[in-house]
Design a protein around this motif. Structure first.
Motif, mmCIF file in Angstrom:
data_model
loop_
_atom_site.group_PDB
_atom_site.id
_atom_site.type_symbol
_atom_site.label_atom_id
_atom_site.label_comp_id
_atom_site.label_asym_id
_atom_site.label_seq_id
_atom_site.Cartn_x
_atom_site.Cartn_y
_atom_site.Cartn_z
ATOM 1 N N GLU A 1 -38.400 -50.645 38.945
ATOM 2 C CA GLU A 1 -37.986 -49.344 38.428
ATOM 3 C C GLU A 1 -38.196 -48.265 39.487
ATOM 4 O O GLU A 1 -39.055 -48.388 40.353
ATOM 5 N N ARG B 1 -35.976 -46.265 33.633
ATOM 6 C CA ARG B 1 -37.384 -46.658 33.649
ATOM 7 C C ARG B 1 -37.845 -46.695 32.199
ATOM 8 O O ARG B 1 -37.557 -45.772 31.434
ATOM 9 N N GLU C 1 -40.191 -46.163 29.271
ATOM 10 C CA GLU C 1 -41.358 -45.356 28.887
ATOM 11 C C GLU C 1 -41.477 -45.440 27.381
ATOM 12 O O GLU C 1 -40.671 -44.836 26.659
ATOM 13 N N GLY C 2 -42.438 -46.227 26.915
ATOM 14 C CA GLY C 2 -42.599 -46.432 25.480
ATOM 15 C C GLY C 2 -41.399 -47.179 24.922
ATOM 16 O O GLY C 2 -41.053 -48.261 25.390
ATOM 17 N N GLY D 1 -42.305 -52.327 37.153
ATOM 18 C CA GLY D 1 -42.566 -51.580 35.932
ATOM 19 C C GLY D 1 -42.677 -52.498 34.729
ATOM 20 O O GLY D 1 -43.031 -53.679 34.850
ATOM 21 N N SER D 2 -42.310 -51.972 33.574
ATOM 22 C CA SER D 2 -42.384 -52.714 32.318
ATOM 23 C C SER D 2 -41.552 -53.991 32.392
ATOM 24 O O SER D 2 -40.476 -54.005 32.991
ATOM 25 N N VAL E 1 -35.931 -43.814 30.389
ATOM 26 C CA VAL E 1 -35.874 -42.519 31.053
ATOM 27 C C VAL E 1 -35.105 -42.741 32.344
ATOM 28 O O VAL E 1 -35.347 -43.717 33.059
ATOM 29 N N THR F 1 -39.288 -44.591 41.050
ATOM 30 C CA THR F 1 -40.416 -43.668 40.869
ATOM 31 C C THR F 1 -39.832 -42.261 40.794
ATOM 32 O O THR F 1 -38.660 -42.046 41.044
#
Length: 175
Positions: free
Chosen positions: A99, A75, A77-78, A93-94, A82, A101
């Motif tokens: 992605e 996933r 994150e920034g 997601g992005s 992750v 959960t």
């Protein structure tokens, strides 16, 4: 070719194949992985949920769940990936990527096998990603056997690489 020229070349090659051709190749790649000792022996497996132009590893996701393997998906994150346990549930997601959960999986040393997408690979295990470096930051943290998966037109004699780029242990494609 530069990294960007190679990415453009691969995008062109992908656009010249049909979804059916990519699916046939993807199925053969998945069959090769499923027949391997690495898959059979792995308990914790890092996979990915494919974009429409990537090798479709969803058969590995299904089989992994059936075989009660502990599956992980990344996933965003920034600036980092992750890893999250996969139970069959996904959300958008992005970058429009599906992605998982849930909470982050932090026992990175327990990962036995990592199946990794890429834009291009070479026979020495060098990988060219999409350019954001997510996997290049993640993979050095893993002791897992790294398998790059790609369509035949994504395999080259040499891929431009830098010292920090993660190297695959094995490349699986289908001719």
């Amino acid at each position: 070719m530069t990294k960007e020229e190679l990415r453009q070349h691969v995008r062109l090659m992908k656009s010249q194949t049909t979804a059916e051709e990519r699916q046939t190749l993807s199925d053969a790649i998945c069959d090769s992985i499923l027949a391997s000792d690495r898959w059979r022996d792995a308990q914790v497996v890092l996979l990915y949920h494919p974009l429409s132009d990537e090798v479709d590893v969803r058969p590995l996701l299904s089989r992994g769940l059936q075989e009660q393997k502990h599956l992980l998906l990344p996933r965003v994150e920034g600036d980092d990936l992750v890893l999250v346990s996969y139970d069959g549930t996904l959300q958008r997601g992005s970058f429009g990527i599906s992605e998982p959960t849930g909470a982050a999986y932090t026992c990175l040393d327990d990962i036995d096998l990592a199946i990794v997408p890429g834009m291009a690979f070479d026979g020495d295990g060098h990988r060219l990603g999409r350019g954001r470096g997510y996997y290049d930051r993640l993979l050095p943290q893993l002791r897992a056997w790294r398998v790059g998966v790609c369509f035949p037109f994504q395999l080259f004699a040499s891929v431009p690489h830098e010292e920090h780029d993660a190297v695959m242990n094995q490349i699986v494609t289908h001719f």
